[in-house]
Design a protein around this motif. Structure first.
Motif, PDB file in Angstrom:
ATOM      1  N   SER A  55     100.331 -76.729  69.024  1.00 50.91           N
ATOM      2  CA  SER A  55      99.670 -76.192  70.207  1.00 50.91           C
ATOM      3  C   SER A  55      99.760 -77.194  71.348  1.00 50.91           C
ATOM      4  CB  SER A  55      98.201 -75.895  69.888  1.00 50.91           C
ATOM      5  OG  SER A  55      97.513 -75.508  71.052  1.00 50.91           O
ATOM      6  N   GLU A  56     100.435 -76.806  72.421  1.00 50.67           N
ATOM      7  CA  GLU A  56     100.510 -77.661  73.603  1.00 50.67           C
ATOM      8  C   GLU A  56      99.264 -77.424  74.435  1.00 50.67           C
ATOM      9  OE1 GLU A  56     104.272 -77.204  75.563  1.00 50.67           O
ATOM     10  OE2 GLU A  56     105.371 -77.512  73.691  1.00 50.67           O
ATOM     11  N   VAL A  57      98.500 -78.496  74.637  1.00 54.04           N
ATOM     12  CA  VAL A  57      97.218 -78.415  75.322  1.00 54.04           C
ATOM     13  C   VAL A  57      97.402 -78.845  76.772  1.00 54.04           C
ATOM     14  CG1 VAL A  57      94.829 -79.209  75.297  1.00 54.04           C
ATOM     15  CG2 VAL A  57      96.079 -78.972  73.149  1.00 54.04           C
ATOM     16  N   ALA A  58      97.001 -77.989  77.699  1.00 56.94           N
ATOM     17  CA  ALA A  58      97.118 -78.306  79.122  1.00 56.94           C
ATOM     18  C   ALA A  58      95.815 -78.921  79.618  1.00 56.94           C
ATOM     19  CB  ALA A  58      97.436 -77.050  79.917  1.00 56.94           C
ATOM     20  N   GLY A  59      95.930 -79.789  80.582  1.00 56.43           N
ATOM     21  CA  GLY A  59      94.743 -80.378  81.201  1.00 56.43           C
ATOM     22  C   GLY A  59      94.170 -81.507  80.390  1.00 56.43           C
ATOM     23  N   GLU A  60      93.190 -82.190  80.968  1.00 62.41           N
ATOM     24  CA  GLU A  60      92.542 -83.305  80.303  1.00 62.41           C
ATOM     25  C   GLU A  60      91.332 -82.820  79.525  1.00 62.41           C
ATOM     26  OE1 GLU A  60      91.757 -86.751  82.659  1.00 62.41           O
ATOM     27  OE2 GLU A  60      93.581 -86.500  83.819  1.00 62.41           O
ATOM     28  N   SER A  61      91.052 -83.495  78.424  1.00 62.71           N
ATOM     29  CA  SER A  61      89.876 -83.123  77.647  1.00 62.71           C
ATOM     30  C   SER A  61      88.636 -83.636  78.350  1.00 62.71           C
ATOM     31  CB  SER A  61      89.958 -83.700  76.237  1.00 62.71           C
ATOM     32  OG  SER A  61      89.955 -85.107  76.296  1.00 62.71           O
ATOM     33  N   SER A  62      87.573 -82.899  78.202  1.00 63.17           N
ATOM     34  CA  SER A  62      86.323 -83.327  78.814  1.00 63.17           C
ATOM     35  C   SER A  62      85.507 -84.084  77.788  1.00 63.17           C
ATOM     36  CB  SER A  62      85.550 -82.108  79.328  1.00 63.17           C
ATOM     37  OG  SER A  62      85.271 -81.236  78.264  1.00 63.17           O
ATOM     38  N   GLY A  63      84.663 -84.955  78.246  1.00 64.53           N
ATOM     39  CA  GLY A  63      83.788 -85.673  77.335  1.00 64.53           C
ATOM     40  C   GLY A  63      84.357 -86.998  76.876  1.00 64.53           C
ATOM     41  N   GLU A  64      83.699 -87.549  75.901  1.00 68.67           N
ATOM     42  CA  GLU A  64      84.028 -88.861  75.352  1.00 68.67           C
ATOM     43  C   GLU A  64      85.263 -88.756  74.447  1.00 68.67           C
ATOM     44  OE1 GLU A  64      84.187 -92.649  74.170  1.00 68.67           O
ATOM     45  OE2 GLU A  64      82.833 -91.910  75.738  1.00 68.67           O
ATOM     46  N   PRO A  65      86.318 -89.557  74.703  1.00 71.03           N
ATOM     47  CA  PRO A  65      87.535 -89.485  73.891  1.00 71.03           C
ATOM     48  C   PRO A  65      87.296 -89.730  72.398  1.00 71.03           C
ATOM     49  CG  PRO A  65      87.919 -90.797  75.859  1.00 71.03           C
ATOM     50  CD  PRO A  65      86.454 -90.496  75.810  1.00 71.03           C
ATOM     51  N   GLN A  66      86.432 -90.682  72.053  1.00 69.99           N
ATOM     52  CA  GLN A  66      86.159 -90.979  70.648  1.00 69.99           C
ATOM     53  C   GLN A  66      85.537 -89.766  69.952  1.00 69.99           C
ATOM     54  OE1 GLN A  66      86.969 -93.659  68.856  1.00 69.99           O
ATOM     55  NE2 GLN A  66      85.886 -93.123  66.982  1.00 69.99           N
ATOM     56  N   ALA A  67      84.589 -89.126  70.629  1.00 73.00           N
ATOM     57  CA  ALA A  67      83.940 -87.941  70.060  1.00 73.00           C
ATOM     58  C   ALA A  67      84.942 -86.802  69.913  1.00 73.00           C
ATOM     59  CB  ALA A  67      82.756 -87.516  70.925  1.00 73.00           C
ATOM     60  N   ALA A  68      85.820 -86.652  70.896  1.00 73.58           N
ATOM     61  CA  ALA A  68      86.836 -85.601  70.827  1.00 73.58           C
ATOM     62  C   ALA A  68      87.791 -85.840  69.657  1.00 73.58           C
ATOM     63  CB  ALA A  68      87.602 -85.525  72.147  1.00 73.58           C
ATOM     64  N   MET A  69      88.183 -87.112  69.445  1.00 72.48           N
ATOM     65  CA  MET A  69      89.084 -87.426  68.338  1.00 72.48           C
ATOM     66  C   MET A  69      88.390 -87.196  66.996  1.00 72.48           C
ATOM     67  SD  MET A  69      92.020 -88.207  67.214  1.00 72.48           S
ATOM     68  CE  MET A  69      93.052 -88.970  68.419  1.00 72.48           C
ATOM     69  N   GLU A  70      87.128 -87.559  66.902  1.00 68.74           N
ATOM     70  CA  GLU A  70      86.378 -87.329  65.662  1.00 68.74           C
ATOM     71  C   GLU A  70      86.256 -85.832  65.374  1.00 68.74           C
ATOM     72  OE1 GLU A  70      82.734 -89.510  66.195  1.00 68.74           O
ATOM     73  OE2 GLU A  70      83.730 -91.437  65.881  1.00 68.74           O
ATOM     74  N   ALA A  71      86.032 -85.034  66.413  1.00 60.68           N
ATOM     75  CA  ALA A  71      85.947 -83.585  66.229  1.00 60.68           C
ATOM     76  C   ALA A  71      87.301 -83.021  65.791  1.00 60.68           C
ATOM     77  CB  ALA A  71      85.478 -82.923  67.517  1.00 60.68           C
ATOM     78  N   TYR A  72      88.384 -83.508  66.408  1.00 58.40           N
ATOM     79  CA  TYR A  72      89.725 -83.048  66.041  1.00 58.40           C
ATOM     80  C   TYR A  72      90.043 -83.436  64.598  1.00 58.40           C
ATOM     81  CZ  TYR A  72      94.729 -82.296  66.019  1.00 58.40           C
ATOM     82  OH  TYR A  72      95.991 -81.867  65.686  1.00 58.40           O
ATOM     83  N   TYR A  73      89.647 -84.639  64.204  1.00 56.68           N
ATOM     84  CA  TYR A  73      89.855 -85.093  62.828  1.00 56.68           C
ATOM     85  C   TYR A  73      89.125 -84.162  61.854  1.00 56.68           C
ATOM     86  CZ  TYR A  73      89.574 -88.062  58.654  1.00 56.68           C
ATOM     87  OH  TYR A  73      89.629 -88.547  57.368  1.00 56.68           O
ATOM     88  N   GLY A  74      87.903 -83.805  62.189  1.00 61.12           N
ATOM     89  CA  GLY A  74      87.151 -82.874  61.348  1.00 61.12           C
ATOM     90  C   GLY A  74      87.834 -81.528  61.235  1.00 61.12           C
ATOM     91  N   ASP A  75      88.316 -81.019  62.361  1.00 62.08           N
ATOM     92  CA  ASP A  75      89.045 -79.745  62.354  1.00 62.08           C
ATOM     93  C   ASP A  75      90.324 -79.861  61.527  1.00 62.08           C
ATOM     94  OD1 ASP A  75      87.102 -78.694  64.030  1.00 62.08           O
ATOM     95  OD2 ASP A  75      88.333 -78.855  65.846  1.00 62.08           O
ATOM     96  N   PHE A  76      91.008 -80.991  61.650  1.00 60.89           N
ATOM     97  CA  PHE A  76      92.250 -81.206  60.914  1.00 60.89           C
ATOM     98  C   PHE A  76      91.979 -81.224  59.410  1.00 60.89           C
ATOM     99  CE2 PHE A  76      95.770 -83.646  59.185  1.00 60.89           C
ATOM    100  CZ  PHE A  76      96.859 -83.109  59.855  1.00 60.89           C
ATOM    101  N   GLN A  77      90.924 -81.930  59.007  1.00 61.05           N
ATOM    102  CA  GLN A  77      90.573 -81.992  57.580  1.00 61.05           C
ATOM    103  C   GLN A  77      90.213 -80.611  57.046  1.00 61.05           C
ATOM    104  OE1 GLN A  77      90.994 -84.724  55.596  1.00 61.05           O
ATOM    105  NE2 GLN A  77      91.916 -85.528  57.459  1.00 61.05           N
ATOM    106  N   LYS A  78      89.485 -79.844  57.834  1.00 62.01           N
ATOM    107  CA  LYS A  78      89.143 -78.475  57.444  1.00 62.01           C
ATOM    108  C   LYS A  78      90.415 -77.637  57.323  1.00 62.01           C
ATOM    109  CE  LYS A  78      86.240 -74.509  58.716  1.00 62.01           C
ATOM    110  NZ  LYS A  78      87.212 -73.546  58.258  1.00 62.01           N
ATOM    111  N   GLY A  79      91.345 -77.835  58.269  1.00 60.67           N
ATOM    112  CA  GLY A  79      92.614 -77.123  58.226  1.00 60.67           C
ATOM    113  C   GLY A  79      93.424 -77.448  56.980  1.00 60.67           C
ATOM    114  N   LEU A  80      93.406 -78.716  56.579  1.00 64.99           N
ATOM    115  CA  LEU A  80      94.106 -79.084  55.346  1.00 64.99           C
ATOM    116  C   LEU A  80      93.515 -78.332  54.155  1.00 64.99           C
ATOM    117  CD1 LEU A  80      94.558 -82.954  55.727  1.00 64.99           C
ATOM    118  CD2 LEU A  80      96.345 -81.202  55.868  1.00 64.99           C
TER     119      LEU A  80
END
Length: 124
Positions: A55-80
């Motif tokens: 998925s190509e994501v357009a624009g900048e993410s809002s919020g704290e980068p560390q929190a966004a990465m932790e959320a993405y990691y959680g989503d990734f683990q759930k996806g696995l």
């Protein structure tokens, strides 16, 4: 492996993947056709039975980068666990050349930075 170590390893591999995609058009094209191989090359091993959506994501993410990465990691683990992950590929960050010194620009342009240690490139 601890949860913290798993997150750190994931972050390092995901970052390596993004840099490769942002800096090499062939890698970006390969990611679309063979995402398992490109992810593995970056150290992000995804089992063959897990479907990958890029998925190509357009624009900048809002919020704290560390929190966004932790959320993405959680989503990734759930996806696995669910056998379907999404590899989010944001746009490459823009480089503001106004913030670079002339020395920075020289290095980017192929100049050499000397570390003052005796080596083959500085002391011939």
């Amino acid at each position: 492996m601890s949860e913290s170590q798993g997150f750190q390893d994931f972050t390092a591999a995901y970052t390596k993947l993004l840099v490769a995609v942002w800096t090499d058009e062939k890698v970006a094209d390969r990611l679309k056709s063979d995402p398992h191989a490109v992810a593995a090359d970056a150290g992000l091993v995804i089992p063959a039975d897990v479907a990958i959506t890029v998925s190509e994501v357009a624009g900048e993410s809002s919020g704290e980068p560390q929190a966004a990465m932790e959320a993405y990691y959680g989503d990734f683990q759930k996806g696995l666990a669910d056998k379907a992950v999404t590899l989010a590929v944001p746009q490459a960050p823009a480089l503001d050349a106004q913030d670079l010194t002339s020395d920075d620009l020289a290095e980017v342009a192929g100049g050499m930075a000397c570390c003052c240690l005796p080596c083959c490139c500085c002391h011939r």
